[in-house]
Design an enzyme around this catalytic site. Structure first.
Site, mmCIF file in Angstrom:
data_model
loop_
_atom_site.group_PDB
_atom_site.id
_atom_site.type_symbol
_atom_site.label_atom_id
_atom_site.label_comp_id
_atom_site.label_asym_id
_atom_site.label_seq_id
_atom_site.Cartn_x
_atom_site.Cartn_y
_atom_site.Cartn_z
ATOM 1 C CB SER A 38 0.512 -29.605 20.220
ATOM 2 O OG SER A 38 -0.014 -30.828 19.919
ATOM 3 C CG ASP A 149 -1.282 -31.364 23.037
ATOM 4 O OD1 ASP A 149 -1.102 -30.154 23.213
ATOM 5 O OD2 ASP A 149 -1.483 -32.080 21.875
#
Length: 249
Positions: A38, A149
């Site tokens: 991320s 993510d």
């Protein structure tokens, strides 16, 4: 001695990783491999491409929601088209093999819901995919697959650094949780619930961390106004951790 760095997810708080990388440079440590998820993937790839920690801080200061996102409502509230355009401007449409420092990241395949460890392919596509946390951001399509993510299942991919052959793995974690929160706040409660699953998948990876640097924030997850403070905290925490293990390193 090969030293690697692992950078956790954490949205705006990820700027603390740049501060830690500055402390690492101050101590004369050059990573042989960088892994991230991320926001850790976004910070890590810029450093792996040759940007200095101070330049990453400067670039972060110029960011805001409008520059990174656009309304979407297709699997998420916003797309990260702005982030992709910015990364393309900064590093170009390059492959992982073109980076100056070996680099890897995690994404989650939305079809299989399995984590994938990525070290090959088009860098910016996989970085954007690794940042696409639902339901805020839309899933990101690469080929026939849709990704979300990487932090959903692996927010601290420390095993990638160990698998690369690094003897020492310095792990930077921006998801250390403060005990202060407002139980009547939907935002506070929602964030703490999401962090509960993140912490569990992170803690499973602590066994791969030789040095774990925890950065504790009371807020800042989505606040662009505190970039300087976040960066400086990362730098100070990095220096403190390295001073304690300097003889070992």
């Amino acid at each position: 001695m090969k030293i690697g760095v692992t950078l956790s997810g954490g949205f705006i708080k990820g700027v603390a990783h740049a501060g830690l990388l500055k402390a690492l440079e101050y101590k004369g440590i050059s990573p042989s491999f960088i892994a991230g998820s991320s926001s850790g993937a976004a910070i890590g790839v810029l450093y792996a491409a040759g940007y200095s920690p101070d330049k990453i801080r400067e670039l972060s200061l110029d960011l805001n929601w409008r520059k990174l996102t656009k309304p979407s409502f297709k699997g998420g509230l916003f797309s990260l088209s702005g982030l992709r355009a910015k990364l393309k401007e900064l590093i170009g449409d390059i492959d992982f093999k073109d980076l100056k420092i070996p680099f890897g990241l995690t994404v989650v395949n939305l079809k299989t819901l399995k984590v994938e460890f990525i070290t090959e392919g088009k860098v910016i596509d996989y970085v954007v995919a690794s940042c696409s946390i639902p339901p805020i951001f839309t899933p990101y399509q690469i080929g026939k697959n849709y990704y979300i993510d990487g932090g959903i299942r692996n927010c601290l991919p420390a095993e990638m650094v160990k698998a690369s052959g690094c003897r020492i793995n310095i792990c930077s974690n921006v998801n250390e949780i403060s005990e202060k929160f407002e139980p009547s706040s939907i935002k506070d409660v929602s964030l703490r619930v999401s962090f509960a699953s993140i912490l569990e998948n992170q803690e499973m990876r602590y066994k791969y961390c030789d040095v774990l640097v925890n950065h504790c924030f009371e807020q800042f997850s989505f606040d662009f106004e505190n970039i300087e403070e976040i960066f400086e905290l990362g730098y100070k925490n990095g220096l403190k951790a390295f001073e304690e293990i300097e003889d070992w390193l």
